[in-house]
Structures are given as structure tokens and as C-alpha cells.
Design an enzyme around this catalytic site. Sequence first.
Site, PDB file in Angstrom:
ATOM      1  N   THR A  16      -3.434  10.177 -11.636  1.00 28.69           N
ATOM      2  CA  THR A  16      -4.762   8.980 -11.335  1.00 28.69           C
ATOM      3  C   THR A  16      -5.961   9.911 -11.033  1.00 28.69           C
ATOM      4  O   THR A  16      -7.091   9.178 -11.320  1.00 28.69           O
ATOM      5  CB  THR A  16      -4.267   8.492  -9.870  1.00 28.69           C
ATOM      6  OG1 THR A  16      -3.316   7.971  -9.945  1.00 28.69           O
ATOM      7  CG2 THR A  16      -5.493   7.659  -9.216  1.00 28.69           C
ATOM      8  N   THR A 168       8.437  15.588  -1.038  1.00 25.23           N
ATOM      9  CA  THR A 168       8.913  14.528  -1.524  1.00 25.23           C
ATOM     10  C   THR A 168       7.462  13.611  -1.395  1.00 25.23           C
ATOM     11  O   THR A 168       7.072  13.726  -0.440  1.00 25.23           O
ATOM     12  CB  THR A 168       9.903  13.867  -0.666  1.00 25.23           C
ATOM     13  OG1 THR A 168      11.025  14.898  -0.670  1.00 25.23           O
ATOM     14  CG2 THR A 168      10.780  12.624  -1.132  1.00 25.23           C
ATOM     15  N   CYS A 281      18.880  11.167   3.474  1.00 26.41           N
ATOM     16  CA  CYS A 281      17.785  11.383   4.508  1.00 26.41           C
ATOM     17  C   CYS A 281      16.742  11.944   4.013  1.00 26.41           C
ATOM     18  O   CYS A 281      17.081  13.175   3.318  1.00 26.41           O
ATOM     19  CB  CYS A 281      18.197  11.755   5.837  1.00 26.41           C
ATOM     20  SG  CYS A 281      19.767  10.924   6.553  1.00 26.41           S
TER      21      CYS A 281
HETATM   22  N1  ASP Z   1       0.962   6.707 -11.497  1.00 25.24           N
HETATM   23  C1  ASP Z   1       0.124   7.770 -11.298  1.00 25.24           C
HETATM   24  C2  ASP Z   1       0.844   9.070 -11.773  1.00 25.24           C
HETATM   25  O1  ASP Z   1       1.764   9.675 -11.072  1.00 25.24           O
HETATM   26  C3  ASP Z   1      -0.006   8.009  -9.614  1.00 25.24           C
HETATM   27  C4  ASP Z   1      -0.772   9.391  -9.317  1.00 25.24           C
HETATM   28  O2  ASP Z   1      -1.200  10.012  -9.977  1.00 25.24           O
HETATM   29  O3  ASP Z   1      -0.660   9.489  -8.074  1.00 25.24           O
HETATM   30  O4  ASP Z   1       0.517   9.728 -12.792  1.00 25.24           O
END
Ligand code: ASP
Length: 343
Positions: A16, A168, A281
Site C-alpha cells: 500500500t 502478527t 491464541c
Molecule cells: N494489500 C496490501 C499488501 O499487503 C496491504 C498493505 O500494504 O498494507 O500489499
Amino acid sequence: MDQKQTKILLIYTGGTIGMVKDYKSGSLKAFNFKKLLQHIPELNQLDCTIEAVSFHDPIDSSNMHPSHWAEIAGLIEAHYESHDGFVVLHGSDTMSYSASALGYMLENLAKPVIFTGSQLPIGDLRTDAKENLITSIQIAALKEKGRPVIREVGLYFEYKLYRANRTTKINAEHFEAFQSLNYPPLAESGVHLKVYKENLLPQKRAGKLTVHRAMDDRVAILKLFPGLNQNVLQSVLSTPGLKALILETYGAGNAPTDEWLLSQLKRATRKGLHIVNVTQCSGGGVIMGQYETSEQLKKLQIINGKDITTEAAITKLMYLLGSQVSDKLFKTVFETSLRGEMS
Ligand code: ASP
């Protein structure tokens, strides 16, 4: 020493952070890396020299594959002597997997490799990308007595640096997208950048960086749920070529005591399948034998995943199988912390 002599390599894989909206479909897709740097003139103010390399085709991290990890490892190896630290820009979706994998692949790492990304693209008005990127670079450039402060693979997101193989992704929306429930942060960014030295990996006298590219993908993850069907277990266990399986169990490593389940697991382990008990968990870990419901798994010699994350466990399996660890030693090696991934 002139800080500008500190050289940081930015490795852009996609995610992103560098995406733009496709006008036709309205969905986000990766775009040209050079444009990414144009969006952050602040980078020129940093006290280090930044060089950048990009994947030829930047990807959404959902398309990440072990061959991409080998590419990242290769880039770090090729620039290891000439650079003081590395920042890997990566989509957040699979960042914990990639960063865990790189931890195993880079044996004797003595320089910082910091994974980061963002929830909003860098061009967005409310973006979290700038802070994540700028602080990651600052962390990668940190030195004390001429030596890098961080000498392991970290993941920086929303003011916290974590040991990457302890993380995570826990939130698809919040800027605070990652957590490390079983290990405290390595550093925090507030008015000051605080490094918690007591949480860093002990600094042993490092040998030469050794890069392991072979990751064996003959692995699987099976999450238990009430009502798991015999046939599903049967078909997973009889997957052709399967070498190792993570069984995501309940709570402290518990599983149903059904005869059919235990006998299928027994048959599979006898045939040489490595089965690892990892809790579903997010915090805490497996304690084999604490309950009757894990006693049988212990008797079957199922591997104890302790407090490892599923991300660090699946990539550890790939690494150990890729390194051809013998069947005899496999359980002992898995149950040993190699890069601080388990307590
Ligand atoms: N879908 C994107 C990815 O993992 C989400 C991100 O970049 O935060 O490439």
C-alpha cells in the site's frame, strides 16, 4: 564521524505504501517506486545516505512467494558490505511471514534489516507511511561506537519496533496493525527514539553472513475447530509430498481426544510427517501435557511450538526442510530458538 557516511539501502517490494488508485476499478495497485520517493522530500533531511532498489514488478504482498524472499535476501547479500542497514518496504498483509523468513535466511546477520509499510498510501493526506518510513530509516542508521545498534530483522509500524518473527498482523484497518504479544518491543518512537537494549538479541561474535535461499514449500497449516471433519484431516495428511504440518490447536496446545484424530496423527508421524503444535491464541503458548487434551499429542512426539507465532513457525519449517535437517534432529532443532522466535 559524518553521519552521511552511513548508507541505508531501501528495498521496495510493493504494498500500500507505494500504491495508487486505479481510476477504472477504484482498487489500489502498486506503482512506480521513483514516484514514491518524490512524495517524501523529508528523506533529504536525514543524516544518512539513502539508496533505493525496487522489485522489477512491485507486488501486493498477497502475491508474496518464497522466491521473492530469496530475491530480498540476495539484494541484502549483494549490498551487505557497502551498506550499514536495510529497510524493506513491504505490504502489511504478509509482512510478518516475509520478515520471519528473512530472519532464518540471513544467518549471522549483524546489521539492521527493518521491514515497514503502511495502511494508507504515501500520497494520502492522512498517511501513516511517512512516519513509518522515516523512523525505520533512522532506526536502521542507529550506531554506537561505530557498530549498528540493531543487529537483527525488525518490523517497524506505528511507533514501535518489534522483533519481526514475533509479530502478527492483527488489524486490517487501524494504523496499529501489528502486535507482538509474546515479546516486548525492541524500540519505541516518541519524543525520543528509545531502544530497549535488554530486548535485543544478544550480540554474539558474528561469523560471516550466510544466506540460505532454499525454502521448502511442502508444508501446510491446519486450524482446529469444533466439528473438524475426519475426511478433511485425512485429505490434508495424505497430501502428496507433504513433509510438515502445523496443527493450530486450542489454548495451551489442546486438541480433541477423539480416537480417529489421534490415530490419524499417529499414522502420519510414523510415516515421517513432522507435526508441530502451535496455539491459535495470539498470546501465550503451548504447554504440552498441561491438560489431558494435549497429553496424547505429547505422547505422539508432536513437536512443541511453545510460544512461536504461526508465521514464524511455517517459515521455520520451510527453512529447516530447505536446509535438509535430518528427521532425527528435526524436533530438537525446531524446539530450539534460532533467531529469538520462541522463548
Ligand atoms: N494489500 C496490501 C499488501 O499487503 C496491504 C498493505 O500494504 O498494507 O500489499
